[in-house]
Write a protein that holds these residues in place. Structure first.
Motif, PDB file in Angstrom:
ATOM      1  N   ARG A 128      60.829  53.512  18.196  1.00  0.00           N
ATOM      2  CA  ARG A 128      61.750  52.852  17.243  1.00  0.00           C
ATOM      3  C   ARG A 128      60.975  51.861  16.391  1.00  0.00           C
ATOM      4  O   ARG A 128      61.258  51.711  15.214  1.00  0.00           O
TER       5      ARG A 128
ATOM      6  N   GLN B 182      66.060  44.074  20.914  1.00  0.00           N
ATOM      7  CA  GLN B 182      66.704  44.803  22.000  1.00  0.00           C
ATOM      8  C   GLN B 182      65.947  44.491  23.284  1.00  0.00           C
ATOM      9  O   GLN B 182      64.773  44.109  23.228  1.00  0.00           O
TER      10      GLN B 182
ATOM     11  N   ARG C  88      72.850  60.568  21.774  1.00  0.00           N
ATOM     12  CA  ARG C  88      73.252  59.147  21.704  1.00  0.00           C
ATOM     13  C   ARG C  88      72.095  58.249  21.321  1.00  0.00           C
ATOM     14  O   ARG C  88      72.228  57.329  20.529  1.00  0.00           O
ATOM     15  N   ARG C  89      70.921  58.533  21.910  1.00  0.00           N
ATOM     16  CA  ARG C  89      69.747  57.692  21.652  1.00  0.00           C
ATOM     17  C   ARG C  89      69.329  57.756  20.190  1.00  0.00           C
ATOM     18  O   ARG C  89      69.061  56.740  19.552  1.00  0.00           O
ATOM     19  N   SER C  90      69.291  58.983  19.625  1.00  0.00           N
ATOM     20  CA  SER C  90      68.828  59.098  18.235  1.00  0.00           C
ATOM     21  C   SER C  90      69.855  58.502  17.265  1.00  0.00           C
ATOM     22  O   SER C  90      69.487  57.950  16.228  1.00  0.00           O
ATOM     23  N   VAL C  91      71.143  58.575  17.605  1.00  0.00           N
ATOM     24  CA  VAL C  91      72.179  57.959  16.756  1.00  0.00           C
ATOM     25  C   VAL C  91      72.004  56.439  16.773  1.00  0.00           C
ATOM     26  O   VAL C  91      72.061  55.772  15.734  1.00  0.00           O
ATOM     27  N   GLU C  92      71.719  55.894  17.964  1.00  0.00           N
ATOM     28  CA  GLU C  92      71.502  54.444  18.085  1.00  0.00           C
ATOM     29  C   GLU C  92      70.273  54.016  17.276  1.00  0.00           C
ATOM     30  O   GLU C  92      70.334  53.060  16.494  1.00  0.00           O
ATOM     31  N   ILE C  93      69.178  54.735  17.448  1.00  0.00           N
ATOM     32  CA  ILE C  93      67.944  54.333  16.754  1.00  0.00           C
ATOM     33  C   ILE C  93      68.113  54.501  15.240  1.00  0.00           C
ATOM     34  O   ILE C  93      67.659  53.664  14.453  1.00  0.00           O
ATOM     35  N   SER C  94      68.795  55.564  14.809  1.00  0.00           N
ATOM     36  CA  SER C  94      69.058  55.747  13.375  1.00  0.00           C
ATOM     37  C   SER C  94      69.808  54.538  12.830  1.00  0.00           C
ATOM     38  O   SER C  94      69.519  54.030  11.745  1.00  0.00           O
ATOM     39  N   LYS C  95      70.787  54.075  13.597  1.00  0.00           N
ATOM     40  CA  LYS C  95      71.601  52.940  13.134  1.00  0.00           C
ATOM     41  C   LYS C  95      70.775  51.655  13.047  1.00  0.00           C
ATOM     42  O   LYS C  95      70.863  50.924  12.056  1.00  0.00           O
ATOM     43  N   VAL C  96      69.953  51.383  14.064  1.00  0.00           N
ATOM     44  CA  VAL C  96      69.201  50.114  14.014  1.00  0.00           C
ATOM     45  C   VAL C  96      68.178  50.144  12.886  1.00  0.00           C
ATOM     46  O   VAL C  96      67.921  49.107  12.257  1.00  0.00           O
TER      47      VAL C  96
ATOM     48  N   ASP D 181      65.397  46.128  27.306  1.00  0.00           N
ATOM     49  CA  ASP D 181      65.714  47.082  28.363  1.00  0.00           C
ATOM     50  C   ASP D 181      65.009  46.587  29.618  1.00  0.00           C
ATOM     51  O   ASP D 181      63.786  46.692  29.727  1.00  0.00           O
TER      52      ASP D 181
END
Ligand code: UDP
Length: 242
Positions: free
Chosen positions: A134, A199, A93-101, A201
């Motif tokens: 990121r 972002q 999930r994390r790598s999919v999110e970072i790829s998208k941003v 956190d």
């Protein structure tokens, strides 16, 4: 952000001796891979990140092509050996999110209309991670894209700030990211004045947020200067080699 278990500021200094507004040491290089259209390698503190670009080339499957512009896709991957505990290979999930941003940030500055019906692939490999990957990845991917010759309205630069032991500081390293109170990664295109990533956190008060945001933007502007110098130096080297 994890529960606080570690003192992160001792005698007014951070664990690695940095001042609150000080970046980690950064080294960057472009044109480091032979079989890509463009590439870059960035060392930022203990982070080591490689980026390579393929394309523009015919996009497949055909029915997903965009006749008005290229589709830019970034794939962020952490090597299994990049972190203390072996990272399970493959996307999560994390790598999919970072790829998208990263894809979104780069798509805002690349002149994709120049290459209709094509795809541009940007691959980012994190070889060693130490927080802020990121931001490092955005910086490396932006350099690799510029190095590939795809026209860009601006470079994308990035930097994080955050809160540790109650203080707002620039560019968190791993212990600060793990045990601090907040992490705020920001990406900008400085010439256009656009915010391309924001972002958060953790929690900040309104005043702390303003301070942290301004600090991250100032950090990103310094990194932008390094990116421009790296690209200019690479062009001089290219001319001298001809
Ligand atoms: N990290 C890790 N294992 C993972 C993911 C992250 O050890 O599977 C570490 C790594 O050092 C990373 C840091 O935790 O840089 C912070 O991760 P975060 O998700 O906040 O993203 P980043 O700060 O790298 O952009």
């Amino acid at each position: 952000m994890a529960e606080k278990e570690m003192k992160l500021i001792v005698d007014g200094k951070r664990l690695d001796g940095r001042k609150f507004d000080e970046l980690r040491e950064i080294k960057m290089e472009v044109n480091v891979l032979e079989r890509t259209m463009g590439s870059a390698y960035v060392e930022w503190g203990n982070n080591k990140v490689l980026a390579g670009v393929h394309g523009p080339r015919e996009f497949h499957p055909k029915f997903l092509r965009d006749p008005r512009k290229a589709i830019l896709t970034c794939t962020y991957n952490m090597a299994a050996f990049s972190v203390d505990d072996r990272k399970r290979p493959g996307p999560d999930r994390r790598s999919v999110e970072i790829s998208k941003v990263i894809s979104d940030a780069l798509s805002s500055v690349a002149v994709l209309e120049k290459y209709p019906n094509t795809g541009i692939d940007v691959f980012v490999e994190v070889l060693q991670a130490d927080a802020g990957t990121r931001c490092v990845s955005i910086v490396a991917a932006s350099l690799a894209l510029a190095n590939s010759g795809v026209p860009m309205k601006d470079l994308v630069s990035a930097c994080a700030s955050g809160k540790i032991d109650g203080e707002i500081v620039l560019d968190l390293m791993k212990e600060e990211d793990n045990y601090g109170e907040c992490d705020l990664p920001v990406a900008i295109s400085p010439r256009r004045g656009d915010i391309l990533l924001l972002q958060m956190d953790g929690n900040l008060t309104r005043e702390e947020y303003t301070k942290a945001y301004n600090l991250a933007v100032e950090g990103a502007k310094k990194v932008y200067g390094m990116q421009k110098k790296t690209l200019l130096d690479s062009m001089v080297n290219l001319e001298e080699g001809e």
